[in-house]
Design a protein around this motif. Structure first.
Motif, PDB file in Angstrom:
ATOM      1  N   ILE A 106      11.579  -2.266  -2.330  1.00 19.95           N
ATOM      2  CA  ILE A 106      11.090  -3.641  -2.133  1.00 19.95           C
ATOM      3  C   ILE A 106      12.174  -4.499  -1.495  1.00 19.95           C
ATOM      4  O   ILE A 106      11.909  -5.277  -0.564  1.00 19.95           O
ATOM      5  N   SER A 107      13.412  -4.376  -2.006  1.00 13.65           N
ATOM      6  CA  SER A 107      14.513  -5.154  -1.431  1.00 13.65           C
ATOM      7  C   SER A 107      14.754  -4.771   0.027  1.00 13.65           C
ATOM      8  O   SER A 107      15.014  -5.641   0.874  1.00 13.65           O
ATOM      9  N   LEU A 108      14.636  -3.458   0.346  1.00 12.92           N
ATOM     10  CA  LEU A 108      14.799  -3.039   1.737  1.00 12.92           C
ATOM     11  C   LEU A 108      13.712  -3.623   2.623  1.00 12.92           C
ATOM     12  O   LEU A 108      13.995  -4.106   3.737  1.00 12.92           O
ATOM     13  N   ALA A 109      12.468  -3.622   2.128  1.00  9.25           N
ATOM     14  CA  ALA A 109      11.374  -4.202   2.915  1.00  9.25           C
ATOM     15  C   ALA A 109      11.573  -5.699   3.113  1.00  9.25           C
ATOM     16  O   ALA A 109      11.373  -6.234   4.213  1.00  9.25           O
ATOM     17  N   VAL A 110      11.984  -6.391   2.040  1.00 14.22           N
ATOM     18  CA  VAL A 110      12.236  -7.844   2.170  1.00 14.22           C
ATOM     19  C   VAL A 110      13.383  -8.100   3.130  1.00 14.22           C
ATOM     20  O   VAL A 110      13.326  -9.023   3.961  1.00 14.22           O
ATOM     21  N   GLY A 111      14.442  -7.292   3.031  1.00 12.25           N
ATOM     22  CA  GLY A 111      15.567  -7.472   3.954  1.00 12.25           C
ATOM     23  C   GLY A 111      15.164  -7.228   5.399  1.00 12.25           C
ATOM     24  O   GLY A 111      15.571  -7.977   6.302  1.00 12.25           O
ATOM     25  N   HIS A 131      13.102   4.470 -12.291  1.00 13.70           N
ATOM     26  CA  HIS A 131      11.991   4.263 -11.365  1.00 13.70           C
ATOM     27  C   HIS A 131      11.972   2.824 -10.855  1.00 13.70           C
ATOM     28  O   HIS A 131      11.756   2.575  -9.650  1.00 13.70           O
ATOM     29  N   ALA A 132      12.164   1.879 -11.783  1.00 13.31           N
ATOM     30  CA  ALA A 132      12.134   0.470 -11.368  1.00 13.31           C
ATOM     31  C   ALA A 132      13.263   0.160 -10.394  1.00 13.31           C
ATOM     32  O   ALA A 132      13.082  -0.592  -9.428  1.00 13.31           O
ATOM     33  N   TRP A 133      14.433   0.750 -10.637  1.00 12.43           N
ATOM     34  CA  TRP A 133      15.569   0.503  -9.727  1.00 12.43           C
ATOM     35  C   TRP A 133      15.285   1.069  -8.339  1.00 12.43           C
ATOM     36  O   TRP A 133      15.570   0.411  -7.328  1.00 12.43           O
ATOM     37  N   ARG A 134      14.701   2.261  -8.274  1.00 13.81           N
ATOM     38  CA  ARG A 134      14.364   2.832  -6.969  1.00 13.81           C
ATOM     39  C   ARG A 134      13.262   2.032  -6.279  1.00 13.81           C
ATOM     40  O   ARG A 134      13.342   1.739  -5.074  1.00 13.81           O
ATOM     41  N   VAL A 169       7.044  -3.849 -17.414  1.00 12.30           N
ATOM     42  CA  VAL A 169       7.987  -4.903 -17.816  1.00 12.30           C
ATOM     43  C   VAL A 169       9.347  -4.700 -17.159  1.00 12.30           C
ATOM     44  O   VAL A 169       9.970  -5.640 -16.639  1.00 12.30           O
ATOM     45  N   VAL A 170       9.829  -3.450 -17.162  1.00 12.28           N
ATOM     46  CA  VAL A 170      11.137  -3.180 -16.564  1.00 12.28           C
ATOM     47  C   VAL A 170      11.125  -3.444 -15.066  1.00 12.28           C
ATOM     48  O   VAL A 170      12.092  -3.961 -14.499  1.00 12.28           O
ATOM     49  N   LEU A 171      10.020  -3.095 -14.380  1.00 10.80           N
ATOM     50  CA  LEU A 171       9.937  -3.370 -12.947  1.00 10.80           C
ATOM     51  C   LEU A 171       9.999  -4.862 -12.668  1.00 10.80           C
ATOM     52  O   LEU A 171      10.698  -5.313 -11.750  1.00 10.80           O
ATOM     53  N   VAL A 172       9.281  -5.656 -13.468  1.00  3.10           N
ATOM     54  CA  VAL A 172       9.307  -7.117 -13.285  1.00  3.10           C
ATOM     55  C   VAL A 172      10.710  -7.664 -13.523  1.00  3.10           C
ATOM     56  O   VAL A 172      11.152  -8.601 -12.836  1.00  3.10           O
ATOM     57  N   LEU A 173      11.419  -7.095 -14.474  1.00  5.68           N
ATOM     58  CA  LEU A 173      12.762  -7.591 -14.770  1.00  5.68           C
ATOM     59  C   LEU A 173      13.816  -7.076 -13.795  1.00  5.68           C
ATOM     60  O   LEU A 173      14.801  -7.766 -13.520  1.00  5.68           O
ATOM     61  N   VAL A 174      13.608  -5.872 -13.250  1.00 10.53           N
ATOM     62  CA  VAL A 174      14.653  -5.252 -12.426  1.00 10.53           C
ATOM     63  C   VAL A 174      14.584  -5.689 -10.975  1.00 10.53           C
ATOM     64  O   VAL A 174      15.611  -5.739 -10.289  1.00 10.53           O
ATOM     65  N   ARG A 211      17.770  -6.301  -8.634  1.00 14.30           N
ATOM     66  CA  ARG A 211      18.074  -5.413  -7.512  1.00 14.30           C
ATOM     67  C   ARG A 211      18.180  -6.193  -6.211  1.00 14.30           C
ATOM     68  O   ARG A 211      19.056  -5.911  -5.370  1.00 14.30           O
ATOM     69  N   MET A 212      17.309  -7.204  -6.012  1.00 10.66           N
ATOM     70  CA  MET A 212      17.391  -7.995  -4.784  1.00 10.66           C
ATOM     71  C   MET A 212      18.684  -8.804  -4.747  1.00 10.66           C
ATOM     72  O   MET A 212      19.351  -8.882  -3.704  1.00 10.66           O
ATOM     73  N   VAL A 213      19.050  -9.378  -5.918  1.00 13.30           N
ATOM     74  CA  VAL A 213      20.330 -10.109  -5.963  1.00 13.30           C
ATOM     75  C   VAL A 213      21.499  -9.151  -5.715  1.00 13.30           C
ATOM     76  O   VAL A 213      22.451  -9.467  -5.006  1.00 13.30           O
TER      77      VAL A 213
END
Length: 374
Positions: free
Chosen positions: A265-270, A257-260, A32-37, A41-43
Protein backbone atom coordinates in the motif's frame (compact mmCIF):
# COMPACT_ATOMS: atom_id res chain seq x y z
CA UNK A 1 15.05 -37.71 0.54
CA UNK A 2 12.12 -36.06 -1.23
CA UNK A 3 13.09 -32.53 -2.32
CA UNK A 4 9.86 -31.70 -4.14
CA UNK A 5 7.50 -29.06 -2.80
CA UNK A 6 4.45 -30.38 -0.95
CA UNK A 7 1.30 -30.31 -3.02
CA UNK A 8 -2.06 -28.90 -2.02
CA UNK A 9 -3.26 -32.36 -0.99
CA UNK A 10 -0.20 -32.75 1.26
CA UNK A 11 -0.82 -29.37 2.89
CA UNK A 12 -4.55 -29.92 3.30
CA UNK A 13 -4.41 -32.01 6.55
CA UNK A 14 -2.30 -29.36 8.29
CA UNK A 15 -4.77 -26.68 7.22
CA UNK A 16 -7.71 -28.82 8.37
CA UNK A 17 -6.05 -29.49 11.74
CA UNK A 18 -6.63 -25.87 12.72
CA UNK A 19 -9.76 -25.45 14.77
CA UNK A 20 -12.55 -22.95 14.46
CA UNK A 21 -11.18 -21.01 17.41
CA UNK A 22 -7.93 -20.35 15.55
CA UNK A 23 -9.81 -19.16 12.45
CA UNK A 24 -12.12 -17.03 14.57
CA UNK A 25 -9.13 -15.40 16.22
CA UNK A 26 -7.14 -14.98 12.98
CA UNK A 27 -9.51 -12.83 10.89
CA UNK A 28 -10.30 -10.07 13.47
CA UNK A 29 -6.70 -9.96 14.61
CA UNK A 30 -5.44 -9.50 11.03
CA UNK A 31 -8.02 -6.77 10.34
CA UNK A 32 -7.16 -4.85 13.51
CA UNK A 33 -3.41 -5.27 13.00
CA UNK A 34 -3.66 -4.16 9.36
CA UNK A 35 -5.54 -1.00 10.39
CA UNK A 36 -2.91 -0.26 13.02
CA UNK A 37 0.16 -1.17 10.95
CA UNK A 38 -0.63 0.66 7.68
CA UNK A 39 -0.03 4.20 9.10
CA UNK A 40 3.10 3.01 10.87
CA UNK A 41 4.46 1.42 7.68
CA UNK A 42 3.68 4.54 5.62
CA UNK A 43 5.38 6.75 8.20
CA UNK A 44 8.33 4.32 8.28
CA UNK A 45 8.67 4.33 4.48
CA UNK A 46 8.47 8.12 4.45
CA UNK A 47 11.17 8.36 7.08
CA UNK A 48 13.34 5.88 5.17
CA UNK A 49 12.94 7.81 1.91
CA UNK A 50 13.63 11.11 3.67
CA UNK A 51 16.64 9.64 5.42
CA UNK A 52 18.06 8.32 2.15
CA UNK A 53 17.48 11.67 0.45
CA UNK A 54 19.03 13.52 3.38
CA UNK A 55 21.99 11.13 3.42
CA UNK A 56 22.63 11.32 -0.33
CA UNK A 57 22.00 15.06 -0.75
CA UNK A 58 23.24 16.58 2.52
CA UNK A 59 25.03 14.33 4.98
CA UNK A 60 27.39 12.50 2.60
CA UNK A 61 28.61 15.71 0.79
CA UNK A 62 28.80 17.50 4.14
CA UNK A 63 30.76 14.61 5.60
CA UNK A 64 33.17 14.62 2.66
CA UNK A 65 33.62 18.39 2.95
CA UNK A 66 34.19 18.13 6.71
CA UNK A 67 36.64 15.27 6.16
CA UNK A 68 38.55 17.32 3.59
CA UNK A 69 38.55 20.38 5.90
CA UNK A 70 39.66 18.24 8.86
CA UNK A 71 42.41 16.70 6.74
CA UNK A 72 43.51 20.12 5.52
CA UNK A 73 43.38 21.70 8.99
CA UNK A 74 44.58 18.86 11.21
CA UNK A 75 46.36 16.16 9.23
CA UNK A 76 48.35 18.02 6.57
CA UNK A 77 49.91 20.61 8.96
CA UNK A 78 51.03 17.88 11.34
CA UNK A 79 52.35 15.79 8.46
CA UNK A 80 54.29 18.79 7.13
CA UNK A 81 55.51 19.64 10.64
CA UNK A 82 56.65 16.05 11.19
CA UNK A 83 58.22 15.68 7.76
CA UNK A 84 59.93 19.05 7.38
CA UNK A 85 60.58 20.14 10.99
CA UNK A 86 60.58 17.32 13.51
CA UNK A 87 62.44 14.72 11.41
CA UNK A 88 65.29 17.05 10.31
CA UNK A 89 65.52 18.51 13.84
CA UNK A 90 65.60 14.99 15.28
CA UNK A 91 68.38 14.00 12.88
CA UNK A 92 70.38 17.12 13.81
CA UNK A 93 69.85 16.51 17.54
CA UNK A 94 70.80 12.85 17.09
CA UNK A 95 74.04 13.80 15.40
CA UNK A 96 74.79 16.44 18.07
CA UNK A 97 74.01 13.94 20.86
CA UNK A 98 76.24 11.37 19.22
CA UNK A 99 79.06 13.87 18.83
CA UNK A 100 78.70 15.53 22.27
CA UNK A 101 77.60 12.65 24.52
CA UNK A 102 78.08 9.19 23.02
CA UNK A 103 81.57 9.64 21.60
CA UNK A 104 83.01 11.22 24.84
CA UNK A 105 81.35 8.52 26.98
CA UNK A 106 82.73 5.76 24.78
CA UNK A 107 86.20 7.33 24.92
CA UNK A 108 85.95 7.71 28.72
CA UNK A 109 84.82 4.08 29.15
CA UNK A 110 87.42 2.69 26.78
CA UNK A 111 90.52 4.70 27.81
CA UNK A 112 89.82 5.64 31.49
CA UNK A 113 87.31 3.36 33.22
CA UNK A 114 88.43 0.09 31.62
CA UNK A 115 92.14 0.46 32.61
CA UNK A 116 91.10 1.69 36.08
CA UNK A 117 88.77 -1.33 36.52
CA UNK A 118 91.51 -3.69 35.42
CA UNK A 119 93.87 -2.15 38.00
CA UNK A 120 91.28 -2.42 40.81
CA UNK A 121 90.54 -6.04 39.84
CA UNK A 122 94.29 -6.82 39.93
CA UNK A 123 94.58 -5.28 43.43
CA UNK A 124 91.59 -7.29 44.73
CA UNK A 125 92.97 -10.47 43.17
CA UNK A 126 96.26 -9.85 45.03
CA UNK A 127 94.40 -9.29 48.32
CA UNK A 128 92.37 -12.48 47.77
CA UNK A 129 95.52 -14.46 47.04
CA UNK A 130 97.09 -13.16 50.29
CA UNK A 131 94.01 -14.05 52.34
CA UNK A 132 93.95 -17.53 50.77
CA UNK A 133 97.58 -18.07 51.71
CA UNK A 134 96.88 -16.99 55.33
CA UNK A 135 93.87 -19.37 55.51
CA UNK A 136 95.77 -22.32 54.04
CA UNK A 137 99.11 -21.81 55.82
CA UNK A 138 98.06 -20.35 59.21
CA UNK A 139 94.37 -20.79 60.12
CA UNK A 140 93.97 -24.40 58.88
CA UNK A 141 96.89 -25.86 60.94
CA UNK A 142 95.76 -23.96 64.07
CA UNK A 143 92.20 -25.29 63.62
CA UNK A 144 93.41 -28.87 63.22
CA UNK A 145 95.45 -28.57 66.44
CA UNK A 146 92.48 -27.19 68.40
CA UNK A 147 90.21 -29.99 67.08
CA UNK A 148 92.77 -32.67 68.12
CA UNK A 149 92.90 -31.22 71.67
CA UNK A 150 89.09 -31.17 71.95
CA UNK A 151 88.83 -34.79 70.75
CA UNK A 152 91.25 -35.88 73.48
CA UNK A 153 89.27 -34.07 76.16
CA UNK A 154 85.97 -35.63 74.93
CA UNK A 155 87.41 -39.18 75.03
CA UNK A 156 88.45 -38.71 78.69
CA UNK A 157 85.03 -37.39 79.71
CA UNK A 158 83.26 -40.33 77.96
CA UNK A 159 85.28 -42.92 79.97
CA UNK A 160 84.24 -41.27 83.25
CA UNK A 161 80.47 -40.95 82.46
CA UNK A 162 79.54 -44.48 81.14
CA UNK A 163 78.50 -45.84 84.57
CA UNK A 164 76.21 -42.90 85.40
CA UNK A 165 74.50 -43.17 81.97
CA UNK A 166 73.67 -46.90 82.44
CA UNK A 167 72.12 -46.29 85.91
CA UNK A 168 70.01 -43.37 84.56
CA UNK A 169 68.74 -45.49 81.63
CA UNK A 170 67.66 -48.39 83.96
CA UNK A 171 65.80 -46.02 86.29
CA UNK A 172 63.93 -44.33 83.36
CA UNK A 173 62.92 -47.72 81.87
CA UNK A 174 61.47 -49.29 85.06
CA UNK A 175 60.04 -46.13 86.63
CA UNK A 176 58.44 -44.42 83.56
CA UNK A 177 58.26 -46.59 80.39
CA UNK A 178 57.01 -49.88 81.91
CA UNK A 179 54.20 -48.26 84.05
CA UNK A 180 53.07 -46.13 81.08
CA UNK A 181 52.87 -49.20 78.80
CA UNK A 182 50.85 -51.16 81.41
CA UNK A 183 48.46 -48.21 81.88
CA UNK A 184 47.87 -47.96 78.06
CA UNK A 185 47.26 -51.74 77.57
CA UNK A 186 45.03 -52.51 80.59
CA UNK A 187 43.12 -49.23 81.27
CA UNK A 188 43.11 -46.77 78.33
CA UNK A 189 42.50 -49.33 75.53
CA UNK A 190 39.35 -50.96 77.11
CA UNK A 191 37.95 -47.56 78.07
CA UNK A 192 38.50 -46.27 74.49
CA UNK A 193 36.76 -49.31 72.96
CA UNK A 194 33.76 -48.87 75.28
CA UNK A 195 33.50 -45.16 74.37
CA UNK A 196 33.74 -45.97 70.63
CA UNK A 197 30.95 -48.62 70.93
CA UNK A 198 28.69 -46.12 72.74
CA UNK A 199 29.43 -43.46 70.08
CA UNK A 200 28.51 -45.88 67.26
CA UNK A 201 25.23 -46.73 68.98
CA UNK A 202 24.33 -43.07 69.48
CA UNK A 203 25.22 -42.33 65.81
CA UNK A 204 23.01 -45.20 64.60
CA UNK A 205 20.10 -43.95 66.75
CA UNK A 206 20.54 -40.38 65.47
CA UNK A 207 20.70 -41.58 61.85
CA UNK A 208 17.43 -43.54 62.31
CA UNK A 209 15.73 -40.52 63.87
CA UNK A 210 16.96 -38.17 61.11
CA UNK A 211 15.92 -40.67 58.40
CA UNK A 212 12.40 -40.90 59.84
CA UNK A 213 12.10 -37.12 60.09
CA UNK A 214 13.37 -36.71 56.48
CA UNK A 215 10.87 -39.33 55.21
CA UNK A 216 7.98 -37.55 56.94
CA UNK A 217 9.10 -34.12 55.65
CA UNK A 218 9.52 -35.52 52.12
CA UNK A 219 5.93 -36.80 51.97
CA UNK A 220 4.55 -33.68 53.64
CA UNK A 221 6.30 -31.42 51.12
CA UNK A 222 5.31 -33.71 48.26
CA UNK A 223 1.63 -33.68 49.27
CA UNK A 224 1.51 -29.98 50.09
CA UNK A 225 3.72 -28.47 47.37
CA UNK A 226 4.83 -30.83 44.59
CA UNK A 227 1.53 -32.51 43.72
CA UNK A 228 -0.46 -29.21 43.68
CA UNK A 229 2.29 -27.61 41.57
CA UNK A 230 2.21 -30.54 39.11
CA UNK A 231 -1.59 -30.36 38.90
CA UNK A 232 -1.47 -26.58 38.38
CA UNK A 233 1.16 -26.95 35.66
CA UNK A 234 -0.60 -29.83 33.92
CA UNK A 235 -4.23 -28.73 34.06
CA UNK A 236 -4.00 -24.89 34.17
CA UNK A 237 -0.72 -23.43 32.96
CA UNK A 238 -0.14 -25.82 30.03
CA UNK A 239 -3.57 -25.23 28.37
CA UNK A 240 -3.29 -21.51 29.08
CA UNK A 241 0.20 -21.44 27.59
CA UNK A 242 -0.94 -23.29 24.49
CA UNK A 243 -3.81 -20.84 24.04
CA UNK A 244 -1.46 -17.89 24.50
CA UNK A 245 1.01 -19.48 22.09
CA UNK A 246 -1.74 -19.80 19.47
CA UNK A 247 -2.76 -16.18 20.04
CA UNK A 248 0.85 -14.99 19.93
CA UNK A 249 1.56 -16.99 16.78
CA UNK A 250 -1.52 -15.60 15.07
CA UNK A 251 -0.64 -12.07 16.18
CA UNK A 252 2.91 -12.50 14.85
CA UNK A 253 1.65 -13.90 11.55
CA UNK A 254 -0.90 -11.09 11.35
CA UNK A 255 1.83 -8.52 11.97
CA UNK A 256 3.96 -10.06 9.21
CA UNK A 257 1.08 -10.11 6.71
CA UNK A 258 -0.02 -6.62 7.71
CA UNK A 259 3.53 -5.30 7.37
CA UNK A 260 3.88 -6.78 3.88
CA UNK A 261 0.42 -5.53 2.78
CA UNK A 262 1.20 -2.11 4.25
CA UNK A 263 4.43 -2.12 2.27
CA UNK A 264 2.51 -2.71 -0.96
CA UNK A 265 0.00 0.00 0.00
CA UNK A 266 2.81 2.41 0.89
CA UNK A 267 4.55 1.61 -2.41
CA UNK A 268 1.34 2.28 -4.35
CA UNK A 269 0.76 5.55 -2.47
CA UNK A 270 4.37 6.58 -3.06
CA UNK A 271 4.10 5.82 -6.77
CA UNK A 272 0.84 7.75 -6.95
CA UNK A 273 2.38 10.75 -5.20
CA UNK A 274 5.47 10.51 -7.42
CA UNK A 275 3.31 10.38 -10.54
CA UNK A 276 1.24 13.30 -9.25
CA UNK A 277 4.32 15.38 -8.55
CA UNK A 278 5.75 14.47 -11.94
CA UNK A 279 2.60 15.54 -13.76
CA UNK A 280 2.27 18.71 -11.67
CA UNK A 281 5.88 19.90 -11.65
CA UNK A 282 8.25 17.83 -13.79
CA UNK A 283 6.18 17.43 -16.98
CA UNK A 284 5.26 21.17 -17.25
CA UNK A 285 8.90 22.11 -16.74
CA UNK A 286 9.98 19.51 -19.30
CA UNK A 287 7.32 20.74 -21.76
CA UNK A 288 8.43 24.36 -21.28
CA UNK A 289 12.07 23.36 -21.74
CA UNK A 290 11.35 21.24 -24.82
CA UNK A 291 8.78 23.44 -26.60
CA UNK A 292 9.85 26.95 -25.54
CA UNK A 293 13.38 27.19 -24.19
CA UNK A 294 15.00 24.78 -26.67
CA UNK A 295 13.68 26.57 -29.85
CA UNK A 296 14.49 29.95 -28.34
CA UNK A 297 17.97 28.71 -27.48
CA UNK A 298 18.45 27.40 -31.02
CA UNK A 299 17.30 30.71 -32.46
CA UNK A 300 19.62 32.67 -30.17
CA UNK A 301 22.48 30.31 -31.02
CA UNK A 302 21.92 30.55 -34.79
CA UNK A 303 21.00 34.24 -34.94
CA UNK A 304 23.23 35.79 -32.29
CA UNK A 305 25.94 33.56 -30.90
CA UNK A 306 27.28 32.02 -34.10
CA UNK A 307 27.48 35.38 -36.01
CA UNK A 308 29.09 36.96 -32.96
CA UNK A 309 31.61 34.11 -32.80
CA UNK A 310 32.36 34.40 -36.52
CA UNK A 311 32.81 38.17 -36.15
CA UNK A 312 35.09 37.65 -33.15
CA UNK A 313 37.17 35.09 -35.08
CA UNK A 314 37.38 37.49 -38.08
CA UNK A 315 38.48 40.34 -35.82
CA UNK A 316 41.06 38.03 -34.29
CA UNK A 317 42.45 36.99 -37.66
CA UNK A 318 42.65 40.63 -38.82
CA UNK A 319 44.31 41.64 -35.57
CA UNK A 320 46.88 38.86 -35.87
CA UNK A 321 47.63 39.84 -39.47
CA UNK A 322 48.02 43.51 -38.51
CA UNK A 323 50.32 42.59 -35.62
CA UNK A 324 52.41 40.31 -37.88
CA UNK A 325 52.76 43.08 -40.48
CA UNK A 326 53.72 45.56 -37.75
CA UNK A 327 56.35 43.15 -36.39
CA UNK A 328 57.81 42.63 -39.90
CA UNK A 329 57.91 46.38 -40.49
CA UNK A 330 59.62 47.00 -37.14
CA UNK A 331 62.14 44.23 -37.81
CA UNK A 332 62.92 45.68 -41.28
CA UNK A 333 63.26 49.19 -39.82
CA UNK A 334 65.71 47.93 -37.16
CA UNK A 335 67.73 46.13 -39.82
CA UNK A 336 67.87 49.29 -42.04
CA UNK A 337 68.87 51.46 -39.06
CA UNK A 338 71.63 49.02 -38.08
CA UNK A 339 72.88 48.87 -41.70
CA UNK A 340 72.90 52.68 -41.86
CA UNK A 341 74.96 53.00 -38.66
CA UNK A 342 77.39 50.07 -38.93
CA UNK A 343 77.37 49.26 -42.63
CA UNK A 344 76.94 45.94 -44.31
CA UNK A 345 78.18 42.94 -42.33
CA UNK A 346 81.32 41.22 -43.61
CA UNK A 347 80.90 37.99 -45.51
CA UNK A 348 82.57 34.95 -43.99
CA UNK A 349 85.49 33.51 -45.99
CA UNK A 350 85.20 29.80 -46.66
CA UNK A 351 88.14 27.83 -45.19
CA UNK A 352 89.36 24.58 -46.74
CA UNK A 353 89.05 21.98 -43.96
CA UNK A 354 90.70 18.55 -44.05
CA UNK A 355 87.87 16.78 -42.34
CA UNK A 356 84.40 16.93 -43.85
CA UNK A 357 81.85 18.60 -41.62
CA UNK A 358 78.38 17.57 -40.49
CA UNK A 359 77.06 14.23 -41.59
CA UNK A 360 79.99 13.73 -44.08
CA UNK A 361 82.52 12.85 -41.30
CA UNK A 362 84.43 9.59 -41.36
CA UNK A 363 83.02 6.57 -39.63
CA UNK A 364 84.49 3.15 -39.10
CA UNK A 365 81.37 1.44 -40.38
CA UNK A 366 81.26 3.37 -43.67
CA UNK A 367 82.72 1.95 -46.88
CA UNK A 368 84.22 5.34 -47.89
CA UNK A 369 86.99 5.39 -45.28
CA UNK A 370 90.67 5.45 -46.24
CA UNK A 371 91.10 1.79 -45.36
CA UNK A 372 88.20 0.38 -47.42
CA UNK A 373 88.09 2.85 -50.33
CA UNK A 374 89.23 1.41 -53.68
Amino acid sequence: MDLEKPTAEARQPERQSEGCLVVAIRIPVRIVVLVLVVPVRMVWDGLVAGGRLLTDAVLRPLGRALAWVARAVLVWPFVGLWRYVVVPLGKVLGRLGNALVVVPLVWLFRYVLTPLGHGIAWVFRGIGAGLGWVYARVLTPVGHAVLWVLRGLGAGATGLGLGAYAVAAWLVRYLIVVPAQWLYEWILTPVGKAVAWCARGVGLLLSMVITGIGFVLYWVLRLLLVLPAIALWRWVLTPLGRALAVVGREVGAALGHAWRIAGHISLAVGRFLGTLLRWIFVEPVRWVYRTVLTPVGHVVRDAVLRPAAEAARSVGRVTRQVLAAARDSARQARADFRRMLFGEPKEEVAVDRREPGGADGRTLGSSTTALTKD
